[in-house]
Write a protein that holds these residues in place. Structure first.
Motif, PDB file in Angstrom:
ATOM      1  N   ASN A   1      63.837  25.005  -2.461  1.00 28.42           N
ATOM      2  CA  ASN A   1      62.969  25.695  -3.416  1.00 28.42           C
ATOM      3  C   ASN A   1      61.570  25.102  -3.321  1.00 28.42           C
ATOM      4  OD1 ASN A   1      62.090  27.285  -5.655  1.00 28.42           O
ATOM      5  ND2 ASN A   1      62.366  25.499  -6.970  1.00 28.42           N
TER       6      ASN A   1
ATOM      7  N   GLU B   1      44.039  31.311  -1.609  1.00 28.35           N
ATOM      8  CA  GLU B   1      45.215  31.988  -2.149  1.00 28.35           C
ATOM      9  C   GLU B   1      46.490  31.435  -1.512  1.00 28.35           C
ATOM     10  OE1 GLU B   1      47.032  36.509  -2.609  1.00 28.35           O
ATOM     11  OE2 GLU B   1      45.090  36.164  -1.647  1.00 28.35           O
ATOM     12  N   VAL B   2      47.402  30.963  -2.356  1.00 30.31           N
ATOM     13  CA  VAL B   2      48.638  30.363  -1.839  1.00 30.31           C
ATOM     14  C   VAL B   2      49.596  31.470  -1.413  1.00 30.31           C
ATOM     15  CG1 VAL B   2      48.358  28.310  -3.265  1.00 30.31           C
ATOM     16  CG2 VAL B   2      49.714  30.224  -4.118  1.00 30.31           C
ATOM     17  N   PRO B   3      50.425  31.199  -0.405  1.00 30.34           N
ATOM     18  CA  PRO B   3      51.343  32.229   0.085  1.00 30.34           C
ATOM     19  C   PRO B   3      52.531  32.417  -0.861  1.00 30.34           C
ATOM     20  CG  PRO B   3      51.714  30.178   1.263  1.00 30.34           C
ATOM     21  CD  PRO B   3      50.520  29.957   0.381  1.00 30.34           C
ATOM     22  N   ASP B   4      53.130  33.571  -0.765  1.00 31.39           N
ATOM     23  CA  ASP B   4      54.333  33.867  -1.533  1.00 31.39           C
ATOM     24  C   ASP B   4      55.528  33.411  -0.699  1.00 31.39           C
ATOM     25  OD1 ASP B   4      56.187  34.780  -3.299  1.00 31.39           O
ATOM     26  OD2 ASP B   4      55.988  36.895  -2.753  1.00 31.39           O
ATOM     27  N   TRP B   5      55.854  32.127  -0.819  1.00 32.74           N
ATOM     28  CA  TRP B   5      56.927  31.527  -0.006  1.00 32.74           C
ATOM     29  C   TRP B   5      57.790  30.684  -0.925  1.00 32.74           C
ATOM     30  CZ3 TRP B   5      58.366  26.512   1.625  1.00 32.74           C
ATOM     31  CH2 TRP B   5      59.218  26.458   2.737  1.00 32.74           C
ATOM     32  N   ASN B   6      59.077  30.946  -0.927  1.00 27.63           N
ATOM     33  CA  ASN B   6      59.973  30.272  -1.859  1.00 27.63           C
ATOM     34  C   ASN B   6      60.862  29.232  -1.217  1.00 27.63           C
ATOM     35  OD1 ASN B   6      59.126  31.793  -4.149  1.00 27.63           O
ATOM     36  ND2 ASN B   6      60.332  33.542  -3.411  1.00 27.63           N
TER      37      ASN B   6
ATOM     38  N   GLY C   1      55.402  31.354   6.036  1.00 26.44           N
ATOM     39  CA  GLY C   1      54.706  31.997   4.929  1.00 26.44           C
ATOM     40  C   GLY C   1      53.564  32.903   5.354  1.00 26.44           C
TER      41      GLY C   1
END
Length: 198
Positions: free
Chosen positions: A73, A120-125, A146
């Motif tokens: 996570n 802008e931060v990446p959408d990576w979970n 990402g």
């Protein structure tokens, strides 16, 4: 002349100067050790054999080696100053990842996911990440994840080796202490030679 030199202050100054000189030579030894360490890291960069990512301590013994981990996570992702593989300057997206340690307990690891020009931060979970272990320790993702661009690989030559400069500082401090004390003794002797006032 010798009987006019104060014993205790002189002993303290000499011992202090000797200690500074000793520290200077110790720093010279550390410079040789650091140079050898950097050379070993340069050799490590050519190794294709992966090692386990260090989840405890600094992990210096495996810096610049190939590794991989599974980010269960992405707890947080933040941009830090970074450099792309093509030399461009911008932002490295650094994730704090929850991982599973060798004993099955939870742990955390830092992963530099890739390079971006914008904040802008990446959408990576999370997920599987391979790359190179850098000081921190942190894993520099290669390939980037990402949707980011590749980051520059960590280079052992970027590690500072300032020990010679530190050695020079200690030697300078020792010489300065002795010179100042010599002037103090000279001034003290001059005062003793002055005739008493009427």
């Amino acid at each position: 002349m010798m009987r006019h030199i104060p014993l205790i202050p002189t002993t303290i100054v000499i011992l202090a100067a000797a200690a500074m000189v000793g520290l200077g030579f110790w720093q010279i030894g550390r410079a040789d050790e650091k140079a050898a360490l950097i050379a070993s890291y340069e050799t490590a960069t050519g190794s294709a054999d992966p090692v386990a990512f260090p989840l405890e301590g600094e992990g210096e013994e495996v810096w610049f080696r190939q590794s991989a981990l599974t980010c269960e996570n992405a707890i947080a992702i933040e941009p830090v100053a970074g450099r792309a593989a093509n030399g461009a300057k911008g932002w490295a997206m650094r994730a704090k990842c929850a991982v599973i340690g060798v004993d099955g307990a939870g742990a955390e690891a830092l992963v530099d996911l890739g390079f971006a020009r914008a904040l802008e931060v990446p959408d990576w979970n999370g997920g599987e990440v391979t790359g190179v272990i850098a000081p921190g320790p942190r894993l520099i993702a290669a390939p980037a994840v990402g949707g980011l661009m590749p980051l520059a690989k960590p280079d052992p030559k970027d590690l500072p080796n300032n020990h010679i400069a530190y050695a020079g500082q200690w030697f300078f401090f020792a010489i300065t202490a002795l010179v100042i004390y010599a002037f103090a003794l000279k001034a003290r002797a001059a005062r003793r030679r002055e005739p008493p006032s009427a």
